[in-house]
Design an enzyme around this catalytic site. Structure first.
Site, PDB file in Angstrom:
ATOM      1  N   ARG A 121       0.834  -1.294   0.053  1.00 33.63           N
ATOM      2  CA  ARG A 121       0.008  -0.074  -0.055  1.00 33.63           C
ATOM      3  C   ARG A 121       0.786   1.046  -0.010  1.00 33.63           C
ATOM      4  O   ARG A 121       0.655   2.172  -0.732  1.00 33.63           O
ATOM      5  CB  ARG A 121      -0.937  -0.024   1.341  1.00 33.63           C
ATOM      6  CG  ARG A 121      -2.121  -1.025   1.019  1.00 33.63           C
ATOM      7  CD  ARG A 121      -3.264  -0.965   2.045  1.00 33.63           C
ATOM      8  NE  ARG A 121      -4.370  -2.029   1.459  1.00 33.63           N
ATOM      9  CZ  ARG A 121      -5.345  -2.416   2.229  1.00 33.63           C
ATOM     10  NH1 ARG A 121      -5.156  -2.274   3.589  1.00 33.63           N
ATOM     11  NH2 ARG A 121      -6.189  -3.090   1.761  1.00 33.63           N
ATOM     12  N   HIS A 156      -7.113   0.613  -6.640  1.00 33.04           N
ATOM     13  CA  HIS A 156      -6.837  -0.659  -6.278  1.00 33.04           C
ATOM     14  C   HIS A 156      -5.875  -0.830  -4.838  1.00 33.04           C
ATOM     15  O   HIS A 156      -5.753   0.268  -4.451  1.00 33.04           O
ATOM     16  CB  HIS A 156      -5.867  -1.156  -7.483  1.00 33.04           C
ATOM     17  CG  HIS A 156      -4.663  -0.346  -7.888  1.00 33.04           C
ATOM     18  ND1 HIS A 156      -3.784  -0.811  -8.446  1.00 33.04           N
ATOM     19  CD2 HIS A 156      -4.094   0.988  -7.449  1.00 33.04           C
ATOM     20  CE1 HIS A 156      -2.700   0.344  -8.474  1.00 33.04           C
ATOM     21  NE2 HIS A 156      -2.983   1.146  -7.708  1.00 33.04           N
ATOM     22  N   GLU A 157      -5.746  -2.052  -4.655  1.00 33.49           N
ATOM     23  CA  GLU A 157      -5.014  -2.107  -3.164  1.00 33.49           C
ATOM     24  C   GLU A 157      -5.969  -1.617  -2.157  1.00 33.49           C
ATOM     25  O   GLU A 157      -5.394  -1.078  -1.348  1.00 33.49           O
ATOM     26  CB  GLU A 157      -3.659  -1.771  -3.300  1.00 33.49           C
ATOM     27  CG  GLU A 157      -2.653  -2.458  -4.425  1.00 33.49           C
ATOM     28  CD  GLU A 157      -2.347  -3.860  -3.790  1.00 33.49           C
ATOM     29  OE1 GLU A 157      -2.649  -4.269  -2.726  1.00 33.49           O
ATOM     30  OE2 GLU A 157      -1.762  -4.629  -4.716  1.00 33.49           O
ATOM     31  N   GLY A 158      -7.165  -2.020  -2.235  1.00 29.70           N
ATOM     32  CA  GLY A 158      -7.970  -1.339  -1.232  1.00 29.70           C
ATOM     33  C   GLY A 158      -8.351   0.006  -1.620  1.00 29.70           C
ATOM     34  O   GLY A 158      -7.619   1.003  -1.595  1.00 29.70           O
TER      35      GLY A 158
END
Lengths: 264, 608
Positions: free
Chosen positions: B315, B457-459
């Site tokens: 992240r 993306h990635e949360g």
């Protein structure tokens, strides 16, 4: 096989270069780096060593430079690319030396090193004279194969291709010899992390003029045949000229402008 | 004032600012201190400078030149193969040959243990130069990073080492067509086999770099359920599923049963192919039967936990990508504004020459806003990467744990704040260029489109908000938030101690915002209704994010204190800008949270 590659530490061309009151380059006020044209010389030296492989016995590439303390950065970069050791000739008396004096110091340093082949770039990116390789071959009494765009080594015979404006010539020389390579000889490699780490352990010797047996009176600004007389900053960017077309005369005005600037 | 830095010329790159990276690493974060710790003892300032130079060189000569071309010629899928521009492979080969994939990893798996903060500074160059091509490297690094910690020695030898050499590439296959943010609803199944392997069956979605011909193999990390696994995230396991099976001697074996249903056509970030892979559909029959051969990573039903151990760094990596895109947009719009002649100051007649855009206060406002976002975000990302280094290298176990806890609470901010505000910077970069900025003749519109992905993306932004307020802030009785605020207060104290009126005013404003955050966090905790607490979690994330970046601007102000020159004046001006025009936004957001407003919670979807 012992290869000595001569490199120059030059001001970063992307920075704003400044000059001292004696018209020599202000090296302290600007970042320096390994001259890009000398990266080709390092690359060809490394390729020759790699091609010789184990057949070349103990092939070794030594990087040689002359310059102020910061010039060791140029040696370090070449060592990171894969050269084996470095020699840094550093002496305040050398400052301001022209190509003639520089070639003297280089020649005396090369004489102290085992050398089968001395490799140079085609010119420095700051001075840009391109005469040091020829002067070096003269001073060393070795054949000079200059401006090679492709390089082959067959035993003791060096063969290069030199591309001219009207003809391409093949030049052969017997080792030991001096070689200079152009920016067409093959893209220089990047250093690698492993090369960067390995370079920390590679030896770099620092020599003075006294170590070379060169008298300080033979080098430096005073002893140089050539000197920079004057420098001028690049003029600031101007607004340019706008050709207006209010009555259909725009095309002619544009052509007149291009003709006046000799573009057409 | 004393001057500590030499008056060297400024690097002119419009990709990143080496000067700013040097400032952050060496004048602020004290990176040299790391070299005294055993983990980083092989490194020193000169190696770090060489590594940064190498990153700049490869990013400039191999990544940047095809950034636009890869956007215009997006990946193509002919039903069996994905076709990319050849320049993508050339750039990634140079990246791998230089040794970047292995740089931050442990020496035990072939890494070089480069500090994460230095690696982050390097990666900023690649993201800014060409984030689409860098995407392949980033995913592979995350994959190798995870397997190097949780994989078996055999998995490390067969898959991690080739990834570090640039021969294999990696993916993270989490989402499915019906389950994006909610991993509890995954349905891909993994059936155990007698030989200890598994066979996987199911469809995934939004999988970046899911197929291509860049290397010899692709290593998918796939979340799936084993038979009888508990419902929800507690029944999810992690599997290694290679595109081609790998023989014990490392040679490439049979094609595995993994193919693509298709690829997705995106707004930006087009250089990184985005795919819909299918596992176990029978397109290939390894061992003579359908089913994608997979190998368990870690233990069954612990897949999400394993996947999330690397999530902090992944992240921060996404945040850094957002930062780098904001940063390069700033540099490009700044260069344009310095050169483009347009208009005259108020009261000056048309007979006078036009002035560069940068002479207009409103343009300078847009540039200074970008600077405050991009340089603030870079400080945030590198600070978090430094916490990764501290958590891995400090002598004292308590200090290592503290770094990890603080990293945990900062990670959602490090991912989301740059994704939001460096996108805003890209928006301003387009505005500075005016009509030209809206054309494809200039890079800034691509940076905006590329950057728009990072809040997704990635949360997503919303997921990060829930992670911050719902988990990280509440964990261990608020230990993470407490640590953060201790550091904020310590900075304010140092600023007050400078006897500088401006710094004292900044410190007072920062402390007031920090106190209000504590107050509102307590009030939210007392609400008791988690639905109400989380309904406006994004406001909390954004308020906390602005507070954190204000803190890091005051840190930068302190690092520049007493130093002369345009670079340091620029740091002071950006600090002033952030405290005058950005930090005040925190108050209304916290007021909204404190009010317990139920507007969105009580909204009937029928009213929309």
């Amino acid at each position: 096989m012992n290869i000595v590659v001569c490199v120059k530490y030059v001001p970063d061309a992307t920075g704003d270069r400044k000059f001292e009151s004696d018209n020599t380059v202000d090296r302290e006020g600007v970042d320096g780096l390994l001259s890009e044209l000398d990266e080709y010389a390092v690359e060809q030296s490394l390729q020759l060593k790699e091609k010789l492989g184990s057949d070349g016995g103990d092939s070794e590439v030594t990087v040689l430079t002359i310059g102020p303390a910061g010039a060791v950065d140029a040696i370090r970069k070449a060592l990171q690319m894969g050269a084996d050791k470095g020699v840094h000739v550093q002496d305040d008396a050398i400052a301001g030396s022209d190509a003639f004096a520089t070639s003297l110091v280089l020649a005396e340093a090369v004489k102290k090193l085992p050398h089968d082949l001395v490799v140079c770039g085609m010119a420095s990116t700051d001075g840009g004279m391109g005469v040091v390789p020829a002067m070096l071959s003269e001073r060393l009494g070795l054949p000079g194969a200059t401006l090679g765009s492709s390089i082959e080594l067959d035993g003791q015979t060096l063969k290069i291709r030199r591309d001219g404006d009207t003809a391409t010539v093949t030049v052969e020389a017997t080792l030991p010899a001096v070689l200079s390579v152009t920016d067409q000889s093959g893209e220089a490699r990047y250093p690698s992390f492993k090369g960067i780490m390995a370079a920390k352990k590679k030896p770099v010797e620092t020599w003075s003029l006294a170590d070379l047996g060169v008298d300080a009176g033979q080098v430096g600004l005073e002893a140089s045949y050539t000197a920079v007389e004057e420098t001028q900053a690049r003029p600031p960017r101007t607004a340019g000229e706008i050709v207006k077309d209010e009555d259909g005369s725009g095309a002619k005005a544009l052509v007149d402008f291009l003709v006046s600037k000799k573009f057409v | 004032m004393s001057t500590t830095a030499p008056a060297r010329t400024v690097n002119q790159s419009q990709i990143m600012s080496r000067r700013d990276l040097d400032f952050l690493l060496f004048e602020w974060l004290g990176t040299e201190e790391l070299f005294g710790r055993p983990r980083f003892a092989d490194h020193d300032r000169s190696t770090v400078e060489s590594v940064l130079e190498l990153a700049e060189s490869i990013a400039t000569t191999r990544f940047a030149p095809h950034n636009r071309a890869a956007d215009l010629a997006e990946p193509r899928f002919d039903g069996t193969r994905v076709e990319l521009l050849p320049e993508v492979g050339d750039a990634l080969r140079a990246f791998a040959e230089a040794g970047f994939p292995a740089a931050p990893l442990d020496q035990g798996v072939g890494g070089l243990q480069l500090p994460s903060s230095v690696f982050g500074a390097c990666m900023a160059w690649f993201h800014a130069a060409n984030t689409g091509t860098t995407g392949y490297a980033l995913l592979t690094a995350a994959n190798a990073n995870l397997l190097s910690v949780h994989g078996t020695p055999d998995q490390v030898d067969r898959y991690v080492r080739p990834m570090l050499e640039g021969r294999f590439f990696g993916t993270m296959a989490l989402s499915e067509p019906h389950a994006g943010s909610n991993l509890a609803d995954l349905t891909t199944r993994a059936e155990p086999q007698d030989d200890g392997t598994y066979r996987l069956f199911g469809r995934k979605m939004w999988i970046s770099a899911g197929d291509h011909e860049l290397g010899e193999n692709i290593v998918h990390l796939v979340l799936a359920r084993t038979p009888g696994a508990p419902a929800g995230t507690r029944g999810v396991s992690l599997f290694l599923v290679p595109k081609h099976l790998v023989e014990p001697d490392g040679s490439i074996g049979e094609r595995n049963d993994v193919v693509l249903a298709g690829i997705n056509h995106k707004m930006g970030f087009r250089g990184t192919v985005n795919t819909a892979p299918v596992f176990g559909d029978g397109a290939f029959t390894p061992g003579g039967r359908p089913g994608a051969v997979g190998y368990l990573v870690g233990e069954e039903n612990r897949g999400l936990r394993v996947m999330f151990t690397m999530m902090n760094e992944a992240r921060i990596g996404v945040g850094l990508c957002a930062t780098a895109l904001g940063y390069t947009g700033y540099l490009k719009s700044l260069a344009y504004a310095r050169e483009r002649l347009q208009g005259r100051p108020a009261g000056v007649g048309p007979e006078e020459p036009q002035v560069p855009l940068v002479e207009h206060a409103d343009v300078r406002r847009m540039l200074l806003a970008q600077k405050s976002y991009a340089e603030g975000a870079l400080a945030l990302n590198l600070y978090c990467s430094r916490l990764v280094d501290d958590a891995a290298s400090l002598d004292d176990e308590g200090a290592r744990r503290e770094a990890g806890t603080l990293l945990g609470v900062l990670t959602p901010i490090a991912k989301s704040w740059p994704s939001q505000w460096c996108l805003a910077a890209n928006d301003l970069a387009i505005q500075v260029l005016g009509g030209a900025g809206y054309t494809r003749d200039f890079d800034v519109e691509q940076h905006y489109r590329d950057n728009r992905l990072n809040a997704i993306h990635e949360g997503t932004h919303g997921i990060q908000a829930q992670d911050l307020l719902g988990r990280k802030v509440m964990l261990d009785g608020g230990a993470g938030l407490g640590l953060l605020l201790d550091r904020v207060r310590a900075t304010a104290q140092r600023a007050s101690a400078t006897q500088d009126d401006e710094a004292a005013a900044h410190a007072a404003a920062l402390l007031a915002a920090a106190d209000r955050l504590v107050e509102v966090t307590g009030a939210l905790g007392a609400l008791g209704d988690p639905r109400l607490v989380l309904a406006d979690a994004t406001a909390y994330l954004e308020a906390a994010g602005h507070l954190v970046v204000a803190w890091l601007w005051l840190e930068q102000w302190l690092a520049a204190h007493g130093k002369e020159g345009a670079f340091y004046d620029g740091k002071r001006a950006a600090t002033r800008y952030f405290f005058a025009r950005e930090l005040p936004k925190v108050g209304p957001m916290l007021d909204l949270l404190a009010s317990g407003d139920r507007t969105t919670l009580d909204l009937d979807p029928a009213w929309l």
